[in-house]
Structures are given as structure tokens and as C-alpha cells.
Design an enzyme around this catalytic site. Structure first.
Site, mmCIF file in Angstrom:
data_model
loop_
_atom_site.group_PDB
_atom_site.id
_atom_site.type_symbol
_atom_site.label_atom_id
_atom_site.label_comp_id
_atom_site.label_asym_id
_atom_site.label_seq_id
_atom_site.Cartn_x
_atom_site.Cartn_y
_atom_site.Cartn_z
ATOM 1 N N HIS A 24 2.572 12.776 5.827
ATOM 2 C CA HIS A 24 1.729 11.525 5.372
ATOM 3 C C HIS A 24 0.611 12.043 4.919
ATOM 4 O O HIS A 24 -0.161 13.147 5.180
ATOM 5 C CB HIS A 24 1.408 10.859 6.811
ATOM 6 C CG HIS A 24 0.789 9.578 6.761
ATOM 7 N ND1 HIS A 24 -0.716 9.628 6.590
ATOM 8 C CD2 HIS A 24 1.251 8.277 6.526
ATOM 9 C CE1 HIS A 24 -0.995 8.097 6.274
ATOM 10 N NE2 HIS A 24 0.185 7.377 6.249
ATOM 11 N N GLU A 59 3.522 6.264 -1.075
ATOM 12 C CA GLU A 59 2.142 5.629 -0.812
ATOM 13 C C GLU A 59 1.040 6.253 -1.567
ATOM 14 O O GLU A 59 0.658 7.342 -1.352
ATOM 15 C CB GLU A 59 2.012 5.964 0.682
ATOM 16 C CG GLU A 59 2.668 5.432 1.782
ATOM 17 C CD GLU A 59 2.119 5.255 3.153
ATOM 18 O OE1 GLU A 59 1.965 4.316 3.547
ATOM 19 O OE2 GLU A 59 1.712 6.429 3.583
ATOM 20 N N LYS A 84 -1.501 5.213 13.414
ATOM 21 C CA LYS A 84 -2.564 5.974 13.286
ATOM 22 C C LYS A 84 -3.180 6.302 14.463
ATOM 23 O O LYS A 84 -2.752 6.479 15.525
ATOM 24 C CB LYS A 84 -3.338 5.338 11.957
ATOM 25 C CG LYS A 84 -2.686 5.120 10.649
ATOM 26 C CD LYS A 84 -3.392 5.108 9.399
ATOM 27 C CE LYS A 84 -2.463 4.942 8.088
ATOM 28 N NZ LYS A 84 -3.127 4.983 6.829
ATOM 29 N N ALA A 118 -0.298 -0.023 8.013
ATOM 30 C CA ALA A 118 -1.049 0.198 9.286
ATOM 31 C C ALA A 118 -2.077 -0.969 9.434
ATOM 32 O O ALA A 118 -2.044 -1.640 9.888
ATOM 33 C CB ALA A 118 -1.653 1.706 8.785
ATOM 34 N N SER A 119 -3.409 -0.770 8.577
ATOM 35 C CA SER A 119 -4.394 -1.660 8.517
ATOM 36 C C SER A 119 -3.960 -2.846 8.605
ATOM 37 O O SER A 119 -4.436 -4.010 9.585
ATOM 38 C CB SER A 119 -5.654 -1.293 7.796
ATOM 39 O OG SER A 119 -4.936 -1.284 6.419
HETATM 40 O O1 G3P Z 1 1.468 4.891 6.886
HETATM 41 C C1 G3P Z 1 1.053 3.690 6.305
HETATM 42 C C2 G3P Z 1 -0.220 3.718 5.796
HETATM 43 O O2 G3P Z 1 -0.663 5.119 5.286
HETATM 44 C C3 G3P Z 1 -0.717 2.543 5.081
HETATM 45 O O3 G3P Z 1 -2.115 2.469 5.273
HETATM 46 O O4 G3P Z 1 -3.704 0.628 6.033
HETATM 47 O O5 G3P Z 1 -3.015 0.791 3.773
HETATM 48 O O6 G3P Z 1 -1.292 -0.133 5.575
HETATM 49 P P1 G3P Z 1 -2.301 0.919 5.154
#
Ligand code: G3P
Length: 222
Positions: free
Chosen positions: A93, A141, A12, A201-202
Site C-alpha cells: 500500500h 492508486e 487505515k 478509505a476516507s
Molecule cells: O487503500 C485505499 C486508499 O489508499 C484510498 O484512500 O481516502 O483516497 O479513499 P482514499
């Protein structure tokens, strides 16, 4: 890596995933690589060249536009990310949505250049619609779980199973899932529900110890 499961780490625009921090993480991640699991980093456009040059991890862009060489100030040219070393890109995304026609055009541009495409979707219905374009992967997602503490595989397992079902009804495209993924258990559940990998990500980039976080996730692929 043909037929490998995917661990896609989206950097990100986190401070911890930018510039020198991104490089440090990518180098550490490469040393954790496993057969059968392809670790990919989705990086900011400005970091692609450095990461591709300095590491062996496949680097994806986080977005490209469908523009061609010419006068498109501020847009991301697929040829430019390719020549910087990217081997693929995310499209649509949750934080960089595009409409269906744009997704179609951008995918076509990526196809011309041999860039792999992970097409993101927010619902099983959207996943099915985008699967008709036949990207390399669909990534489901649920937006409300992104950046949170509860993973899609625990909070909304039915979203993964429905997406796999709907996508496979129209095309043979592997489905990844993401949002809130934190550990090996989340990964194991996602794979058991039919996913072929995860986007995170996080859970990695913002973790106290990102290398340990990646190791924990990899356990779920075993
Ligand atoms: O692209 C992956 C992302 O949108 C997920 O984010 O922080 O929930 O792992 P996160």
C-alpha cells in the site's frame, strides 16, 4: 465470491475505523451486501480477530511481512493474521511500501497459507511489474489523489485504462483502483474503464454518514 466485483474498504488507522468503531461499521456494511459485489474490510492487525468473529464480512490485513514463526519482534506474521480470521491482505500500500523482492517473498508466504493478496501500485508501470508475480488483484492508486476530493476515475482515467492494459499484457489479474473515490459515479466510471472494483478509505470511513456513503458507492456497481 467468485467473479464478484470488489468494494474494498480500507479502515487505515482512522479513529472511526479502529476497534469498536470498526465493528459497528462492518456490521452495518454486511447488511448492505449485494450479490455480485464482495464488500471486504482491510483492518488493523489488532482488530482482525474481533471483526472476523463478530461479523461475516471478509477481513483482510492491511499488511503482512514475509517472516516465519520465530524471532521477528514487531513484524506481522502471515500465520497470525490467518488464524485471527483474515482471508487476505493488502501488500505494498502507498502508506506501507515494500520493494519488489519483499513483495515476491510476502506473496509466496500468503500463497502457502491461502491468503488472498491485493497488490497495490502507484503507476501503470509498477502495476505491470507487480502483475508478473500474479497476485489475486492489482490495485492502482495514484498517491497524490489518496485522501483527496477528486477520484482517480475523474482526475486520471488514463491511469486506470493504462494499468488494465499493462497488467493484462502480462497476466490475467483483475485490476482494482482507488484514491479519492466518493460516490457511485466514481465507481461507475472506474468499472467502465476496466476496473473490477475499488479501494476506498476516507470516502467511507471519514464520511458524516459512512453507511450512506457505502450505499452511494454500491449504486455505481448496479
Ligand atoms: O487503500 C485505499 C486508499 O489508499 C484510498 O484512500 O481516502 O483516497 O479513499 P482514499
Amino acid at each position: 465470491m467468485k467473479d464478484a466485483l470488489v468494494l474494498l474498504i480500507n479502515l487505515k488507522t482512522y479513529d472511526e475505523g479502529t476497534g469498536a468503531n470498526a465493528l459497528k461499521l462492518a456490521k452495518a456494511a454486511f447488511s448492505l451486501g449485494k450479490e455480485k459485489v464482495e464488500i471486504i474490510f482491510a483492518a488493523q492487525a489488532t482488530d482482525i480477530r474481533m471483526l472476523s468473529k463478530e461479523t461475516h464480512i471478509p477481513i483482510f490485513a492491511q499488511h503482512v511481512d514475509s517472516v516465519k514463526f520465530g524471532s521477528s519482534t514487531g513484524w506481522i506474521l502471515p500465520e497470525a493474521v490467518k488464524s485471527a480470521g483474515a482471508s487476505g491482505t493488502l501488500l505494498n500500500h502507498s502508506e506501507r511500501r515494500i520493494d519488489f523482492e519483499t513483495a515476491k517473498r510476502s506473496l509466496a508466504r500468503c500463497r502457502e497459507l491461502g491468503l488472498r493478496v491485493v497488490m497495490c501500485a502507484e503507476s501503470p508501470e509498477k502495476a505491470q511489474e507487480l502483475a508478473s508475480l500474479r497476485p489475486d488483484y492489482i490495485a492502482i492508486e495514484p498517491p497524490e489523489l489518496i485522501g483527496g476530493d477528486i477520484s482517480v476515475s475523474k482526475a486520471k482515467p488514463e491511469v486506470i485504462t493504462e494499468s488494465v492494459q499493462k497488467v493484462h499484457a502480462v497476466a490475467h489479474v483483475p485490476v482494482l483502483c482507488g484514491a479519492g473515490v466518493k460516490d457511485g459515479e466514481d465507481v461507475r466510471k472506474a468499472l467502465a474503464l476496466g476496473a473490477k472494483g475499488i479501494l476506498v478509505a476516507s470516502g467511507v470511513v471519514k464520511a458524516k454518514n459512512p453507511v450512506e456513503a457505502i450505499k452511494n458507492l454500491l449504486v455505481g456497481f448496479e
